[in-house]
Design a protein around this motif. Structure first.
Motif, mmCIF file in Angstrom:
data_model
loop_
_atom_site.group_PDB
_atom_site.id
_atom_site.type_symbol
_atom_site.label_atom_id
_atom_site.label_comp_id
_atom_site.label_asym_id
_atom_site.label_seq_id
_atom_site.Cartn_x
_atom_site.Cartn_y
_atom_site.Cartn_z
ATOM 1 N N VAL A 16 0.842 -1.206 0.000
ATOM 2 C CA VAL A 16 0.000 0.000 0.000
ATOM 3 C C VAL A 16 0.877 1.256 0.000
ATOM 4 N N ILE A 17 1.905 1.240 0.887
ATOM 5 C CA ILE A 17 2.779 2.429 0.989
ATOM 6 C C ILE A 17 3.465 2.705 -0.348
ATOM 7 N N ASN A 18 4.025 1.655 -0.961
ATOM 8 C CA ASN A 18 4.803 1.857 -2.182
ATOM 9 C C ASN A 18 3.942 2.166 -3.403
ATOM 10 N N ILE A 19 2.726 1.629 -3.411
ATOM 11 C CA ILE A 19 1.799 1.975 -4.511
ATOM 12 C C ILE A 19 1.511 3.478 -4.461
ATOM 13 N N ARG A 20 1.298 3.977 -3.216
ATOM 14 C CA ARG A 20 0.977 5.403 -3.068
ATOM 15 C C ARG A 20 2.182 6.280 -3.404
ATOM 16 N N ARG A 21 3.398 5.719 -3.148
ATOM 17 C CA ARG A 21 4.603 6.489 -3.484
ATOM 18 C C ARG A 21 4.972 6.348 -4.959
ATOM 19 N N GLY A 22 4.290 5.453 -5.653
ATOM 20 C CA GLY A 22 4.549 5.260 -7.081
ATOM 21 C C GLY A 22 5.688 4.301 -7.373
#
Ligand SMILES: Nc1nc2c(ncn2[C@@H]2O[C@H](COP(=O)(O)OP(=O)(O)OP(=O)(O)O)[C@@H](O)[C@H]2O)c(=O)[nH]1
Length: 343
Positions: free
Chosen positions: A36-42
């Motif tokens: 979730v964190i990395n998806i949001r960070r792209g």
């Protein structure tokens, strides 16, 4: 169905299994969180790798609960886990603080794999991580001072050394405990626990190779009189003397055990009933011909032996010991100092 209890795990496997299960739960949770964190960070590639790791952890958890090949499955988990960690360190979008995770490598590897393999795997991945870090931040060495580099190197070295020393110590303590738990303290012969374990092993070997397997139960005759006449201390020395005779007379592959009091049980692999009777007669003659001697004292001895054969008298250890015990009782009733293999 054979209801013999399973023997315990000797190599700290249950502890390592529990740790691996906990780690798999943690990995599944962290994988989902970082996805979730990395998806949001792209950072999409990393995010999908982490999601894959989370799903794989759940599947591995199911296998790890029961597998007897724990070390293999541990490596199947650990190697990709460490590879992902290395990639995370190197990916362009990843923060330099990801490097801090390298500190858990020695701890994790030692706890899961034991001292030797744990040390080899951790040293390898620490070197890979340092290499990747310096490749990614080539000017780091020039920018930072000596104290900073010394801090990183020393703290990693100390973590590695402590993990190794701790795990080597626990391995040794575990082996000592296993020896203590499976040895009779007076005669140093294996005890019933070890006998049960050896029986399970030898029975599967006998099944696989279609070889015979026999059990002897030996009881010293009128041993109470030895204690009453010469005292308990001499009684103990007599038991040690008999244990020594059994050890010397039997083959290295046979297993003599002291199962309690003045009773000894022997497991004879590759031995059928006739051969077992021959061995038992030999032991009986040996014990009768060599009294225990100390100073001027000579304690005459004799023994009675019951014989049972696997497959003829039953399948389980309890069946065989029961049959041999029954025959031992007949030997006592018939006047002692004899071997009985029928009835
Ligand atoms: N010294 C010593 N004596 C023990 C030990 N364990 C059991 N005994 C003794 O072994 C004796 C066994 O006696 P019994 O069961 O009556 O058998 P027995 O005198 O050998 O007679 P039979 O078996 O009928 O020939 C008892 O006196 C126990 O106290 C031990 O570790 N050391």
């Amino acid at each position: 169905m054979d209801m013999e209890p399973q023997v315990g795990d000797h190599s700290g496997q249950s502890q390592r299994r529990a740790l691996l299960k906990a780690l798999l739960i943690l990995t599944a949770f962290c994988g989902a969180l970082f996805y979730v964190i990395n998806i949001r960070r792209g950072v999409v590639v990393l995010a999908y790798i982490e999601l894959g790791a989370a799903i794989a952890s759940v599947l591995l958890y199911v296998v790890v609960r029961r597998t007897p090949r724990l070390r293999l499955w541990t490596l199947i988990y650990l190697i990709p886990f460490l590879n992902i960690m290395m990639m995370a360190l190197y990916l362009p979008g990843a923060s330099p603080t990801v490097f801090l995770w390298i500190y858990i490598v020695p701890v994790l590897c030692h706890l899961l794999l034991g001292p030797r393999l744990g040390l080899a795997v951790s040293v390898f991945y620490i070197l890979v991580a340092l290499g990747l870090f310096l490749h990614k931040y080539p000017d780091y060495l020039f920018r930072s001072g000596f104290a900073e580099i010394a801090n990183i190197t020393l703290s990693l070295g100390v973590t590695l050394a402590f993990a190794y020393i701790y795990e080597r110590g626990s391995d040794r303590s575990r082996s000592d405990l296993v020896v203590m738990a499976s040895t009779d303290p007076l005669t140093r012969l294996p005890n019933l626990y070890r006998f049960r374990e050896a029986f399970i092993h030898e029975r599967s070997r006998a099944e696989r190779l279609a070889t015979p397997l026999s059990v002897l139960v030996l009881d010293l005759d009128l041993f109470k009189a030895v204690n009453d006449s010469y005292g308990h201390r001499i009684g103990d020395l007599v038991l040690i003397h008999v244990a020594k005779q059994l050890r010397q007379r039997l083959r290295a592959t046979d297993l003599p055990c002291r199962v309690g009091g003045e009773e000894f049980t022997m497991l004879l692999p590759d031995t059928n009933r006739d051969e077992a009777v021959w061995v038992a007669e030999n032991l009986r003659e040996l014990i009768a011909s060599q009294p225990y001697r100390t100073g001027r004292l000579s304690v005459p001895l004799s023994c009675s032996i019951g014989v049972a054969e696997w497959g003829v008298d039953g399948q389980s250890m309890d069946d065989l010991v029961e049959a041999a015990d029954r025959r031992l009782y007949i030997a006592k009733q018939q006047g002692r100092n004899r071997v009985i293999s029928e009835g």
